[in-house]
Design a protein around this motif. Structure first.
Motif, PDB file in Angstrom:
ATOM      1  N   LEU A 105       1.023  -1.232  -0.314  1.00 55.74           N
ATOM      2  CA  LEU A 105       0.047   0.462   0.153  1.00 55.74           C
ATOM      3  C   LEU A 105       0.602   1.205   0.053  1.00 55.74           C
ATOM      4  O   LEU A 105       0.683   2.361  -0.609  1.00 55.74           O
ATOM      5  N   ALA A 106       1.697   1.245   0.551  1.00 56.48           N
ATOM      6  CA  ALA A 106       2.644   2.561   0.876  1.00 56.48           C
ATOM      7  C   ALA A 106       3.893   2.334   0.032  1.00 56.48           C
ATOM      8  O   ALA A 106       4.986   3.253   0.202  1.00 56.48           O
ATOM      9  N   GLY A 107       4.424   1.083  -0.484  1.00 59.58           N
ATOM     10  CA  GLY A 107       5.447   0.943  -0.984  1.00 59.58           C
ATOM     11  C   GLY A 107       7.073   0.950   0.389  1.00 59.58           C
ATOM     12  O   GLY A 107       7.894   1.246  -0.561  1.00 59.58           O
ATOM     13  N   ASP A 108       6.458   0.720   1.385  1.00 59.35           N
ATOM     14  CA  ASP A 108       7.579   0.274   2.010  1.00 59.35           C
ATOM     15  C   ASP A 108       8.069  -0.404   2.868  1.00 59.35           C
ATOM     16  O   ASP A 108       8.356  -0.649   3.662  1.00 59.35           O
ATOM     17  N   GLY A 109       7.044  -1.491   2.143  1.00 63.67           N
ATOM     18  CA  GLY A 109       7.125  -3.224   2.321  1.00 63.67           C
ATOM     19  C   GLY A 109       7.398  -2.935   3.540  1.00 63.67           C
ATOM     20  O   GLY A 109       7.636  -4.236   4.682  1.00 63.67           O
ATOM     21  N   ASP A 110       5.997  -2.462   4.491  1.00 60.43           N
ATOM     22  CA  ASP A 110       5.358  -2.447   5.684  1.00 60.43           C
ATOM     23  C   ASP A 110       4.203  -1.956   5.980  1.00 60.43           C
ATOM     24  O   ASP A 110       2.958  -2.734   7.302  1.00 60.43           O
ATOM     25  N   HIS A 111       3.319  -1.821   5.159  1.00 64.80           N
ATOM     26  CA  HIS A 111       1.705  -1.522   4.691  1.00 64.80           C
ATOM     27  C   HIS A 111       1.549  -2.380   3.675  1.00 64.80           C
ATOM     28  O   HIS A 111       1.623  -1.665   2.419  1.00 64.80           O
ATOM     29  N   TYR A 112       0.613  -3.278   4.211  1.00 65.63           N
ATOM     30  CA  TYR A 112       0.167  -3.836   2.456  1.00 65.63           C
ATOM     31  C   TYR A 112      -1.559  -4.236   3.078  1.00 65.63           C
ATOM     32  O   TYR A 112      -1.655  -4.581   3.940  1.00 65.63           O
ATOM     33  N   ALA A 113      -1.829  -4.774   1.805  1.00 67.89           N
ATOM     34  CA  ALA A 113      -3.841  -5.322   1.948  1.00 67.89           C
ATOM     35  C   ALA A 113      -3.485  -6.387   1.051  1.00 67.89           C
ATOM     36  O   ALA A 113      -2.746  -6.896   0.337  1.00 67.89           O
ATOM     37  N   ALA A 114      -4.496  -7.929   2.030  1.00 70.54           N
ATOM     38  CA  ALA A 114      -4.089  -8.627   1.079  1.00 70.54           C
ATOM     39  C   ALA A 114      -4.944  -9.425   0.653  1.00 70.54           C
ATOM     40  O   ALA A 114      -6.236  -9.366   1.959  1.00 70.54           O
ATOM     41  N   GLY A 121       5.723  -6.599  13.802  1.00 69.47           N
ATOM     42  CA  GLY A 121       7.402  -6.144  14.002  1.00 69.47           C
ATOM     43  C   GLY A 121       7.840  -6.293  12.543  1.00 69.47           C
ATOM     44  O   GLY A 121       7.820  -4.614  12.675  1.00 69.47           O
ATOM     45  N   ALA A 122       7.917  -7.424  11.954  1.00 70.62           N
ATOM     46  CA  ALA A 122       8.851  -6.961  10.469  1.00 70.62           C
ATOM     47  C   ALA A 122       7.718  -6.023   9.611  1.00 70.62           C
ATOM     48  O   ALA A 122       7.792  -5.744   8.569  1.00 70.62           O
ATOM     49  N   LEU A 123       5.969  -6.753   9.498  1.00 75.50           N
ATOM     50  CA  LEU A 123       4.626  -6.437   8.958  1.00 75.50           C
ATOM     51  C   LEU A 123       4.539  -5.140  10.095  1.00 75.50           C
ATOM     52  O   LEU A 123       3.631  -6.167  11.256  1.00 75.50           O
ATOM     53  N   HIS A 124       4.348  -4.103  10.182  1.00 76.45           N
ATOM     54  CA  HIS A 124       3.542  -3.316  10.387  1.00 76.45           C
ATOM     55  C   HIS A 124       1.894  -3.267  10.585  1.00 76.45           C
ATOM     56  O   HIS A 124       1.211  -3.203  11.142  1.00 76.45           O
ATOM     57  N   ALA A 125       1.680  -3.108   9.017  1.00 78.26           N
ATOM     58  CA  ALA A 125       0.323  -2.985   9.466  1.00 78.26           C
ATOM     59  C   ALA A 125      -0.408  -3.755   7.938  1.00 78.26           C
ATOM     60  O   ALA A 125       0.397  -3.987   6.622  1.00 78.26           O
ATOM     61  N   LEU A 126      -1.473  -4.654   8.037  1.00 78.59           N
ATOM     62  CA  LEU A 126      -1.672  -5.787   7.644  1.00 78.59           C
ATOM     63  C   LEU A 126      -3.176  -5.326   7.150  1.00 78.59           C
ATOM     64  O   LEU A 126      -4.045  -6.230   8.250  1.00 78.59           O
ATOM     65  N   ALA A 127      -3.861  -5.167   5.755  1.00 80.96           N
ATOM     66  CA  ALA A 127      -5.104  -5.071   5.498  1.00 80.96           C
ATOM     67  C   ALA A 127      -5.887  -6.258   5.355  1.00 80.96           C
ATOM     68  O   ALA A 127      -6.177  -6.782   4.496  1.00 80.96           O
ATOM     69  N   LEU A 128      -6.881  -7.448   5.632  1.00 81.32           N
ATOM     70  CA  LEU A 128      -6.857  -8.751   5.433  1.00 81.32           C
ATOM     71  C   LEU A 128      -8.154  -8.458   4.917  1.00 81.32           C
ATOM     72  O   LEU A 128      -9.312  -7.928   5.335  1.00 81.32           O
ATOM     73  N   LYS A 129      -8.849  -8.882   3.716  1.00 84.09           N
ATOM     74  CA  LYS A 129      -9.226  -9.624   3.537  1.00 84.09           C
ATOM     75  C   LYS A 129     -10.157 -11.326   2.872  1.00 84.09           C
ATOM     76  O   LYS A 129      -8.919 -11.538   2.523  1.00 84.09           O
ATOM     77  N   THR A 130     -10.288 -12.714   3.673  1.00 86.09           N
ATOM     78  CA  THR A 130     -10.447 -13.234   3.599  1.00 86.09           C
ATOM     79  C   THR A 130     -11.153 -13.380   3.303  1.00 86.09           C
ATOM     80  O   THR A 130     -12.958 -13.154   3.976  1.00 86.09           O
ATOM     81  N   SER A 131     -11.720 -15.252   2.778  1.00 83.91           N
ATOM     82  CA  SER A 131     -13.331 -16.014   2.472  1.00 83.91           C
ATOM     83  C   SER A 131     -13.042 -17.489   2.028  1.00 83.91           C
ATOM     84  O   SER A 131     -11.537 -17.339   1.470  1.00 83.91           O
ATOM     85  N   ALA A 132     -14.029 -18.264   2.348  1.00 82.05           N
ATOM     86  CA  ALA A 132     -13.861 -19.306   1.168  1.00 82.05           C
ATOM     87  C   ALA A 132     -13.782 -19.736   0.234  1.00 82.05           C
ATOM     88  O   ALA A 132     -14.525 -18.490  -0.509  1.00 82.05           O
ATOM     89  N   PRO A 133     -13.707 -20.209  -1.052  1.00 82.18           N
ATOM     90  CA  PRO A 133     -13.858 -20.116  -2.198  1.00 82.18           C
ATOM     91  C   PRO A 133     -15.342 -20.520  -2.812  1.00 82.18           C
ATOM     92  O   PRO A 133     -16.147 -20.825  -1.285  1.00 82.18           O
ATOM     93  N   GLN A 134     -16.320 -19.796  -3.365  1.00 81.84           N
ATOM     94  CA  GLN A 134     -17.748 -20.128  -3.482  1.00 81.84           C
ATOM     95  C   GLN A 134     -17.985 -21.142  -4.178  1.00 81.84           C
ATOM     96  O   GLN A 134     -17.621 -21.855  -5.508  1.00 81.84           O
TER      97      GLN A 134
END
Length: 77
Positions: free
Chosen positions: A26-35, A64-77
């Motif tokens: 998300l920020a190009g810094d390797g610390d803030h991701y969306a998955a 720690g090494a991963l500061h922020a992770l916005a998660l979207k999880t689901s089971a297959p449809q």
């Protein structure tokens, strides 16, 4: 200390071999991701339980090494 998207994907796939994983830096810094993670292992689980399963798969790197992770999880449809 940042965490590479590839490492996040590796850890998730290690825990959930069937998972479809999409990761965005998300920020190009390797610390803030969306998955977005789709796995049969999430079927019947609440959103909170699904996210806890992913955090467990990250083996303590969250906050720690991963500061922020916005998660979207689901089971297959």
């Amino acid at each position: 200390m940042a965490m590479a998207a590839e490492e996040i994907e590796r850890l998730v796939k290690e825990r959930f071999p069937d998972a479809r994983v999409e990761i965005e830096d998300l920020a190009g810094d390797g610390d803030h991701y969306a998955a977005s993670i789709v796995s049969e292992a999430f079927r019947g689980k609440s959103r909170v339980q699904q996210h806890q399963m992913v955090y467990d798969a990250l083996q303590g790197n969250m906050g720690g090494a991963l500061h922020a992770l916005a998660l979207k999880t689901s089971a297959p449809q």
